[in-house]
Design an enzyme around this catalytic site. Structure first.
Site, PDB file in Angstrom:
ATOM      1  N   ARG A 183       0.834  -1.208   0.000  1.00  0.00           N
ATOM      2  CA  ARG A 183       0.000   0.000   0.000  1.00  0.00           C
ATOM      3  C   ARG A 183       0.861   1.248   0.000  1.00  0.00           C
ATOM      4  NH1 ARG A 183      -5.449  -0.726   2.013  1.00  0.00           N
ATOM      5  NH2 ARG A 183      -5.412  -2.772   2.954  1.00  0.00           N
ATOM      6  N   HIS A 231     -18.493   5.889  41.339  1.00  0.00           N
ATOM      7  CA  HIS A 231     -19.900   6.242  41.118  1.00  0.00           C
ATOM      8  C   HIS A 231     -19.965   7.706  40.692  1.00  0.00           C
ATOM      9  CE1 HIS A 231     -24.207   6.459  41.713  1.00  0.00           C
ATOM     10  NE2 HIS A 231     -24.011   7.600  42.354  1.00  0.00           N
ATOM     11  N   GLY A 282     -25.529  -9.247   4.792  1.00  0.00           N
ATOM     12  CA  GLY A 282     -24.714  -9.759   5.903  1.00  0.00           C
ATOM     13  C   GLY A 282     -24.930  -8.928   7.153  1.00  0.00           C
ATOM     14  N   LEU A 315       1.218   3.023   5.482  1.00  0.00           N
ATOM     15  CA  LEU A 315       1.325   1.920   6.445  1.00  0.00           C
ATOM     16  C   LEU A 315       0.014   1.796   7.242  1.00  0.00           C
ATOM     17  CD1 LEU A 315       4.956   2.755   7.654  1.00  0.00           C
ATOM     18  CD2 LEU A 315       4.275   0.980   6.025  1.00  0.00           C
ATOM     19  N   GLY A 316      -0.104   0.723   8.031  1.00  0.00           N
ATOM     20  CA  GLY A 316      -1.277   0.581   8.912  1.00  0.00           C
ATOM     21  C   GLY A 316      -2.288  -0.456   8.470  1.00  0.00           C
ATOM     22  N   ILE A 326     -19.537  -5.503  10.190  1.00  0.00           N
ATOM     23  CA  ILE A 326     -19.414  -4.417   9.214  1.00  0.00           C
ATOM     24  C   ILE A 326     -20.797  -3.919   8.805  1.00  0.00           C
ATOM     25  CG2 ILE A 326     -18.734  -3.871   6.821  1.00  0.00           C
ATOM     26  CD1 ILE A 326     -16.230  -5.525   7.254  1.00  0.00           C
TER      27      ILE A 326
HETATM   28  P1  FAD Z   1      -4.146  -6.130   7.599  1.00  0.00           P
HETATM   29  O1  FAD Z   1      -4.531  -4.994   8.433  1.00  0.00           O
HETATM   30  O2  FAD Z   1      -5.118  -6.610   6.579  1.00  0.00           O
HETATM   31  O3  FAD Z   1      -2.787  -5.723   6.902  1.00  0.00           O
HETATM   32  C1  FAD Z   1      -2.133  -6.531   5.994  1.00  0.00           C
HETATM   33  C2  FAD Z   1      -1.296  -5.654   5.083  1.00  0.00           C
HETATM   34  O4  FAD Z   1      -0.479  -6.512   4.302  1.00  0.00           O
HETATM   35  C3  FAD Z   1      -2.097  -4.816   4.104  1.00  0.00           C
HETATM   36  O5  FAD Z   1      -1.761  -3.460   4.239  1.00  0.00           O
HETATM   37  C4  FAD Z   1      -1.696  -5.344   2.735  1.00  0.00           C
HETATM   38  O6  FAD Z   1      -1.581  -4.298   1.768  1.00  0.00           O
HETATM   39  C5  FAD Z   1      -0.349  -5.938   3.019  1.00  0.00           C
HETATM   40  N1  FAD Z   1       0.030  -7.030   2.098  1.00  0.00           N
HETATM   41  C6  FAD Z   1      -0.715  -8.110   1.779  1.00  0.00           C
HETATM   42  N2  FAD Z   1      -0.024  -8.920   0.976  1.00  0.00           N
HETATM   43  C7  FAD Z   1       1.187  -8.336   0.783  1.00  0.00           C
HETATM   44  C8  FAD Z   1       2.345  -8.694   0.067  1.00  0.00           C
HETATM   45  N3  FAD Z   1       2.413  -9.835  -0.633  1.00  0.00           N
HETATM   46  N4  FAD Z   1       3.409  -7.836   0.108  1.00  0.00           N
HETATM   47  C9  FAD Z   1       3.358  -6.670   0.793  1.00  0.00           C
HETATM   48  N5  FAD Z   1       2.284  -6.294   1.498  1.00  0.00           N
HETATM   49  C10 FAD Z   1       1.222  -7.126   1.491  1.00  0.00           C
HETATM   50  N6  FAD Z   1     -10.899  -4.891  13.875  1.00  0.00           N
HETATM   51  C11 FAD Z   1     -10.981  -4.468  15.154  1.00  0.00           C
HETATM   52  O7  FAD Z   1     -10.349  -5.068  16.031  1.00  0.00           O
HETATM   53  N7  FAD Z   1     -11.724  -3.374  15.505  1.00  0.00           N
HETATM   54  C12 FAD Z   1     -12.433  -2.684  14.589  1.00  0.00           C
HETATM   55  O8  FAD Z   1     -13.095  -1.716  14.939  1.00  0.00           O
HETATM   56  C13 FAD Z   1     -12.395  -3.112  13.245  1.00  0.00           C
HETATM   57  N8  FAD Z   1     -13.091  -2.451  12.303  1.00  0.00           N
HETATM   58  C14 FAD Z   1     -13.011  -2.861  11.000  1.00  0.00           C
HETATM   59  C15 FAD Z   1     -13.773  -2.188  10.064  1.00  0.00           C
HETATM   60  C16 FAD Z   1     -13.725  -2.566   8.733  1.00  0.00           C
HETATM   61  C17 FAD Z   1     -14.541  -1.817   7.716  1.00  0.00           C
HETATM   62  C18 FAD Z   1     -12.883  -3.644   8.346  1.00  0.00           C
HETATM   63  C19 FAD Z   1     -12.780  -4.050   6.901  1.00  0.00           C
HETATM   64  C20 FAD Z   1     -12.132  -4.337   9.278  1.00  0.00           C
HETATM   65  C21 FAD Z   1     -12.204  -3.957  10.626  1.00  0.00           C
HETATM   66  N9  FAD Z   1     -11.495  -4.628  11.617  1.00  0.00           N
HETATM   67  C22 FAD Z   1     -11.590  -4.234  12.914  1.00  0.00           C
HETATM   68  C23 FAD Z   1     -10.640  -5.778  11.307  1.00  0.00           C
HETATM   69  C24 FAD Z   1      -9.154  -5.338  11.265  1.00  0.00           C
HETATM   70  O9  FAD Z   1      -9.008  -4.326  10.311  1.00  0.00           O
HETATM   71  C25 FAD Z   1      -8.265  -6.524  10.935  1.00  0.00           C
HETATM   72  O10 FAD Z   1      -8.517  -7.574  11.838  1.00  0.00           O
HETATM   73  C26 FAD Z   1      -6.807  -6.133  11.038  1.00  0.00           C
HETATM   74  O11 FAD Z   1      -6.498  -5.073  10.174  1.00  0.00           O
HETATM   75  C27 FAD Z   1      -5.911  -7.336  10.705  1.00  0.00           C
HETATM   76  O12 FAD Z   1      -4.584  -6.952  10.818  1.00  0.00           O
HETATM   77  P2  FAD Z   1      -3.439  -7.679   9.980  1.00  0.00           P
HETATM   78  O13 FAD Z   1      -2.171  -6.999  10.361  1.00  0.00           O
HETATM   79  O14 FAD Z   1      -3.531  -9.146  10.160  1.00  0.00           O
HETATM   80  O15 FAD Z   1      -3.765  -7.417   8.445  1.00  0.00           O
HETATM   81  P1  NAI Z   2     -19.016 -11.122   9.673  1.00  0.00           P
HETATM   82  O1  NAI Z   2     -18.472 -12.484   9.619  1.00  0.00           O
HETATM   83  O2  NAI Z   2     -19.008 -10.378  10.942  1.00  0.00           O
HETATM   84  O3  NAI Z   2     -20.531 -11.135   9.192  1.00  0.00           O
HETATM   85  C1  NAI Z   2     -20.903 -11.611   7.941  1.00  0.00           C
HETATM   86  C2  NAI Z   2     -22.374 -11.966   7.993  1.00  0.00           C
HETATM   87  O4  NAI Z   2     -22.805 -12.238   6.686  1.00  0.00           O
HETATM   88  C3  NAI Z   2     -22.692 -13.191   8.836  1.00  0.00           C
HETATM   89  O5  NAI Z   2     -23.732 -12.880   9.722  1.00  0.00           O
HETATM   90  C4  NAI Z   2     -23.100 -14.230   7.810  1.00  0.00           C
HETATM   91  O6  NAI Z   2     -24.042 -15.154   8.303  1.00  0.00           O
HETATM   92  C5  NAI Z   2     -23.678 -13.367   6.723  1.00  0.00           C
HETATM   93  N1  NAI Z   2     -23.658 -13.951   5.388  1.00  0.00           N
HETATM   94  C6  NAI Z   2     -22.692 -14.702   4.813  1.00  0.00           C
HETATM   95  N2  NAI Z   2     -23.036 -15.011   3.561  1.00  0.00           N
HETATM   96  C7  NAI Z   2     -24.250 -14.434   3.329  1.00  0.00           C
HETATM   97  C8  NAI Z   2     -25.114 -14.376   2.210  1.00  0.00           C
HETATM   98  N3  NAI Z   2     -24.801 -14.973   1.057  1.00  0.00           N
HETATM   99  N4  NAI Z   2     -26.283 -13.693   2.328  1.00  0.00           N
HETATM  100  C9  NAI Z   2     -26.608 -13.084   3.498  1.00  0.00           C
HETATM  101  N5  NAI Z   2     -25.812 -13.108   4.589  1.00  0.00           N
HETATM  102  C10 NAI Z   2     -24.642 -13.764   4.487  1.00  0.00           C
HETATM  103  O7  NAI Z   2     -18.262 -10.345   8.505  1.00  0.00           O
HETATM  104  P2  NAI Z   2     -18.148  -8.803   8.184  1.00  0.00           P
HETATM  105  O8  NAI Z   2     -19.235  -8.048   8.836  1.00  0.00           O
HETATM  106  O9  NAI Z   2     -17.986  -8.735   6.715  1.00  0.00           O
HETATM  107  O10 NAI Z   2     -16.786  -8.428   8.881  1.00  0.00           O
HETATM  108  C11 NAI Z   2     -15.563  -9.095   8.500  1.00  0.00           C
HETATM  109  C12 NAI Z   2     -14.595  -9.153   9.629  1.00  0.00           C
HETATM  110  O11 NAI Z   2     -14.103  -7.868   9.940  1.00  0.00           O
HETATM  111  C13 NAI Z   2     -15.221  -9.719  10.864  1.00  0.00           C
HETATM  112  O12 NAI Z   2     -14.684 -11.007  11.041  1.00  0.00           O
HETATM  113  C14 NAI Z   2     -14.814  -8.836  11.969  1.00  0.00           C
HETATM  114  O13 NAI Z   2     -14.056  -9.530  12.894  1.00  0.00           O
HETATM  115  C15 NAI Z   2     -13.963  -7.741  11.334  1.00  0.00           C
HETATM  116  N6  NAI Z   2     -14.515  -6.470  11.767  1.00  0.00           N
HETATM  117  C16 NAI Z   2     -14.456  -6.145  13.081  1.00  0.00           C
HETATM  118  C17 NAI Z   2     -15.017  -4.987  13.549  1.00  0.00           C
HETATM  119  C18 NAI Z   2     -14.958  -4.700  14.996  1.00  0.00           C
HETATM  120  O14 NAI Z   2     -14.195  -5.348  15.696  1.00  0.00           O
HETATM  121  N7  NAI Z   2     -15.720  -3.744  15.487  1.00  0.00           N
HETATM  122  C19 NAI Z   2     -15.682  -4.053  12.661  1.00  0.00           C
HETATM  123  C20 NAI Z   2     -15.736  -4.503  11.303  1.00  0.00           C
HETATM  124  C21 NAI Z   2     -15.144  -5.654  10.895  1.00  0.00           C
END
Ligand code: FAD
Ligand code: NAI
Length: 463
Positions: A37, A442, A178, A40-41, A182
């Protein structure tokens, strides 16, 4: 070392990878981190946790102000939402934090190798045309959106989580496919800003994996807020016609199909590990049936010198789980003992109210033996009641014989922060009595946790 360019090469700079790289460097190891990317992050900072929380914060402020929730306190007026300004706030939040990681890399002397990394051997990787040899390689490549077969995401009208964060206007009708984390977080953002939101969920209830009672209670609260659900329903087609989208659904168990007309569709049916393009075969690594990299409890893969952490390995896909694994893997590489207790990983849904849990659900706990459950409604918590936040409860699940706390679940406005206390208590092997006899300030929402623990003993004061 002579033969190696680095002691440690981390692939991916998400919360798993960047934390692993920083801790490895802190421990005196020569460290590089490959990231493709521009910033970073990883997912978390760029398109996940942080931008979603920025929009949740902004939309919550708007709803509070514009929907008259503040009128009770005499705060009234005309409030408007300017989407470009809100989006600018999101971008600035992300920029500030991703640059912060760049600063931390420089401070700790972690080299950022900009580009996509690909294994060419068990200890060799190619990044942007450069061959890099490292004594230890940590795979921290994270995850990306699971596509829904037959549905094409165009990031305009049919979006995934990244597109849903960047919408330039409020959808008139957003269909969320879903009912997971998210769907509910980003659905909440756009509902608060004025969208009609319909959640289509395959299962019979939203938020799979959480405690049943908490799932049911959350469902009721979101319904009251204006969400419409189609539970036990599967999507069989999504068709864009200009600015409109038609979603075809049918009962998950089979039955007559129907259509839903929407302005936008969010596909949020889960995430899958990122391993494409890594050329793991060159390292001699195989994936499990779910496409994940398997490790032992030290985060070692089957190939000596290759480690893996975060979303790419089994376990909940959460940033804090990835971060803790990042610290542990670096410590293990340095010859220390890095451990993550995977039984105590809190999870939080950052809606209003927040939903949080740690440890076993009541169903899991009951399957393992006799339990005692104590609950306390937020309605009876003085601070929540005063603030006008009566929704939700705190629930403590303890072993009936030993009283040791096995799980804690809660719905309330500060649940995401309060769950840390539960996790710490459980790490220390607390009993419900330990929590009940701990003095809580409290008036705080946290007193509801103390009272729920007192309820396990059958002696809460305020209900
Ligand atoms: P990632 O954060 O996915 O990072 C992996 C990195 O590796 C990426 O930047 C990618 O570009 C890079 N990469 C991949 N392949 C290669 C390669 N071959 N060479 C070089 N670079 C590469 N989790 C929470 O705990 N709290 C939340 O509130 C939360 N909200 C979320 C909201 C959304 C919309 C989404 C999508 C996810 C959310 N998550 C949340 C989940 C969280 O983002 C992930 O669990 C977390 O980022 C995973 O960290 P990671 O380091 O394993 O991978
Ligand atoms: P999720 O696994 O939380 O929810 C996906 C939902 O889609 C499930 O309820 C599943 O039954 C449903 N589903 C699957 N296939 C379907 C279909 N064909 N039609 C209708 N429903 C269907 O996945 P989500 O919300 O996409 O998040 C992905 C990951 O990101 C999660 O594993 C979560 O840990 C992480 N995340 C964490 C956050 C946090 O910690 N606050 C915020 C956002 C994401």
């Amino acid at each position: 070392m002579a033969d190696y360019d680095y002691d440690v090469l981390v692939i991916g700079a998400g919360p798993g990878g960047y934390v692993a790289a920083i801790r490895a460097a802190q421990l005196g190891l020569k460290t590089a981190c490959a990231e493709s990317r521009e910033t970073l992050g990883g997912t978390c900072l760029n398109v996940g946790c942080i931008p979603s929380k920025a929009l949740l914060h902004a939309s919550e402020l708007f709803e509070e102000a514009a929907h008259g929730h503040m009128a009770k306190w005499g705060i009234t007026g005309q409030f408007n939402i300017d989407i470009p300004t809100m989006q600018k706030g999101r971008v600035e939040a992300v920029e500030g934090l991703t640059k912060g990681i760049e600063f931390l890399f420089k401070k700790n002397k972690v080299t950022w190798l900009k580009g996509l990394a690909k294994f060419t051997g068990a200890d060799t990787v190619e990044v942007a045309g450069q061959t890099v040899r490292a004594k230890n390689i940590v795979i921290a490549t994270g995850s990306s959106v699971t596509p829904l077969p037959g549905v094409t995401v165009d990031q305009e009208r049919i979006v995934d989580s990244t597109g849903a964060l960047e919408l330039p206007e409020v959808p008139s009708h957003l269909v969320v496919i879903g009912g997971g984390v998210i769907g509910l977080e980003l659905g909440s953002v756009w509902r608060r800003l004025g969208a009609q939101v319909t959640v289509v969920e395959y299962l019979d209830q939203i938020l799979p994996g959480m405690d049943e009672e908490i799932r049911k209670e959350s469902n009721k609260i979101f319904k009251k807020q204006g969400f419409t659900y189609k539970l036990g329903t599967k999507v069989t087609g999504v068709q864009r016609n200009g600015d409109a989208v038609t979603v075809t659904v049918e009962p998950a168990k089979g039955g007559a199909a129907e259509t839903i007309e929407a302005s936008h569709v969010l596909v949020s049916i889960g995430r899958r590990p990122n391993t494409d393009g890594l050329n793991l075969e060159a390292a001699g690594l195989q994936l499990n049936a779910k496409g994940q990299v398997e490790t032992d409890h030290s985060f070692r893969t089957a190939v000596p010198g290759v480690w893996a952490i975060g979303d790419v390995i089994p376990g909940p896909m959460l940033a804090h789980k990835a971060e803790d694994e990042g610290i542990a893997v670096a410590e293990n590489i340095a010859g220390l003992t890095g451990i993550v207790n995977h039984n105590i990983i809190p999870s939080v849904v950052y809606t209003t109210p927040e939903i949080a849990g740690v440890g076993l659900t009541e169903e899991q706990a009951r399957a393992g033996g006799e339990v005692k459950v104590g609950k306390f409604p937020m309605m009876a918590n003085s601070r929540a009641k005063t603030n006008g936040e009566p929704d939700g409860l705190v629930k403590v699940i303890a072993d009936a014989k030993t009283d040791r706390v096995l799980g804690v679940w809660m719905i309330n406005n500060l649940a995401g922060t309060m769950i840390a206390q539960a996790a710490q208590a459980m790490e220390f092997g607390a009993t419900s009595e330990d929590i009940a006899y701990t003095c809580h300030a409290h008036p705080t929402h946290a007193e509801a946790f103390k009272e729920a623990a007192m309820a396990v003993q059958g002696k809460p004061i305020h209900i």
